[in-house]
Write a protein that holds these residues in place. Structure first.
Motif, PDB file in Angstrom:
ATOM      1  N   TRP A  46       0.812  -1.218   0.000  1.00  0.00           N
ATOM      2  CA  TRP A  46       0.000   0.000   0.000  1.00  0.00           C
ATOM      3  C   TRP A  46       0.840   1.259   0.000  1.00  0.00           C
ATOM      4  CZ3 TRP A  46      -0.285  -3.635   3.957  1.00  0.00           C
ATOM      5  CH2 TRP A  46       0.351  -3.289   5.142  1.00  0.00           C
TER       6      TRP A  46
ATOM      7  N   ARG B  67       4.506  -0.869   5.144  1.00  0.00           N
ATOM      8  CA  ARG B  67       4.042  -0.555   3.793  1.00  0.00           C
ATOM      9  C   ARG B  67       3.528  -1.751   3.022  1.00  0.00           C
ATOM     10  NH1 ARG B  67       8.692  -1.639   0.321  1.00  0.00           N
ATOM     11  NH2 ARG B  67      10.545  -1.712   1.622  1.00  0.00           N
TER      12      ARG B  67
ATOM     13  N   ASP C 208     -14.486  -2.983   1.668  1.00  0.00           N
ATOM     14  CA  ASP C 208     -13.934  -3.049   3.028  1.00  0.00           C
ATOM     15  C   ASP C 208     -12.896  -4.148   3.219  1.00  0.00           C
ATOM     16  OD1 ASP C 208     -15.738  -5.125   2.760  1.00  0.00           O
ATOM     17  OD2 ASP C 208     -16.636  -4.849   4.742  1.00  0.00           O
ATOM     18  N   SER C 209     -12.545  -4.898   2.146  1.00  0.00           N
ATOM     19  CA  SER C 209     -11.582  -5.985   2.318  1.00  0.00           C
ATOM     20  C   SER C 209     -11.048  -6.478   0.977  1.00  0.00           C
ATOM     21  CB  SER C 209     -12.225  -7.170   3.049  1.00  0.00           C
ATOM     22  OG  SER C 209     -13.224  -7.763   2.240  1.00  0.00           O
TER      23      SER C 209
ATOM     24  N   THR D 123      -8.018  -5.672   5.595  1.00  0.00           N
ATOM     25  CA  THR D 123      -9.181  -4.838   5.893  1.00  0.00           C
ATOM     26  C   THR D 123      -8.691  -3.475   6.355  1.00  0.00           C
ATOM     27  OG1 THR D 123      -9.278  -5.606   8.189  1.00  0.00           O
ATOM     28  CG2 THR D 123     -10.605  -6.824   6.586  1.00  0.00           C
ATOM     29  N   GLY D 124      -9.617  -2.542   6.473  1.00  0.00           N
ATOM     30  CA  GLY D 124      -9.271  -1.246   7.055  1.00  0.00           C
ATOM     31  C   GLY D 124      -8.713  -0.258   6.063  1.00  0.00           C
ATOM     32  N   GLU D 125      -7.890   0.631   6.575  1.00  0.00           N
ATOM     33  CA  GLU D 125      -7.430   1.788   5.812  1.00  0.00           C
ATOM     34  C   GLU D 125      -6.578   1.445   4.596  1.00  0.00           C
ATOM     35  OE1 GLU D 125      -4.319   4.264   7.667  1.00  0.00           O
ATOM     36  OE2 GLU D 125      -4.209   2.688   9.202  1.00  0.00           O
ATOM     37  N   HIS D 126      -5.985   0.252   4.543  1.00  0.00           N
ATOM     38  CA  HIS D 126      -5.099  -0.075   3.433  1.00  0.00           C
ATOM     39  C   HIS D 126      -5.809  -0.752   2.261  1.00  0.00           C
ATOM     40  CE1 HIS D 126      -1.851   1.373   5.785  1.00  0.00           C
ATOM     41  NE2 HIS D 126      -1.994   0.443   6.696  1.00  0.00           N
TER      42      HIS D 126
ATOM     43  N   LYS E 114      -9.014   2.104  -2.776  1.00  0.00           N
ATOM     44  CA  LYS E 114     -10.303   2.700  -3.140  1.00  0.00           C
ATOM     45  C   LYS E 114     -10.270   3.265  -4.556  1.00  0.00           C
ATOM     46  CE  LYS E 114     -11.811   2.344   1.178  1.00  0.00           C
ATOM     47  NZ  LYS E 114     -12.120   1.000   1.560  1.00  0.00           N
TER      48      LYS E 114
END
Length: 183
Positions: A110, A120, A144-145, A159-162, A165
């Motif tokens: 990411w 990272r 979301d995943s 999952t989460g911020e990484h 999008k």
């Protein structure tokens, strides 16, 4: 070297001659060039991508493949954005010279350097399987995943911020040298 990419230690040029559809199968190979244009890149290796043609945010990619063992060859399917290097979503088969079988990596990058590797990227490695046999590989990407699976068994999940999008395009290749070592 690959058009648009510089990877340390890669010993090949991208060659459309090493990409064929035969009998309903996509075949991507790497061969030693009979007369390399540059001796630093003595191999021709297959590479296809959807850059500028198709990208997607979310979805499922599933393919059935086999990856013959060849020491020093690195097979991969990977997705990344058109305009930046990260995030990157990968399935990689690494064939290290001297090993009897390859290693399967599910990788999620990411961010890049100068961040330390653990801040990272994440990965899961599988070995002790014959990747030259047919297996089904899956990347299932939702808002979301992201999950990575082989033969229906989820091996890694992010999952989460990484979770990316933005849309990514996809590449399939067989590289020679680099991370697995020289053949």
């Amino acid at each position: 070297p690959y058009q648009g990419f510089r990877r340390t230690g890669i010993l090949n040029y991208a060659s459309s001659d090493q990409v064929k559809v035969e009998g309903g199968f996509l075949r991507i190979s790497a061969v030693r060039s009979a007369s390399p244009a540059d001796p630093a890149y003595p191999y021709d290796a297959g590479f296809v991508d959807t850059l500028g043609k198709w990208s997607r945010t979310y979805g499922r990619i599933e393919f059935r493949a086999r990856f013959p063992f060849a020491g020093g060859v690195w097979y991969a399917i990977w997705g990344r954005p058109w305009t930046q290097s990260f995030p990157e979503i990968d399935i990689e088969i690494i064939n290290r010279p001297g090993d009897a079988t390859g290693q399967l990596y599910f990788v999620h990058n990411w961010a890049g350097e100068p961040l330390p590797a653990d801040l990272r990227r994440a990965y899961v490695m599988r070995q002790n399987a014959d990747w030259s046999e047919w297996h089904t590989y899956t990347i299932d990407w939702k808002p979301d995943s992201i999950s990575w699976a082989v033969d229906g068994a989820v091996a890694m999940k992010a999952t989460g911020e990484h979770v990316p999008k933005l849309p990514v395009y996809w590449m399939i290749n067989s590289w020679v040298g680099g991370w697995p070592g020289n053949p």
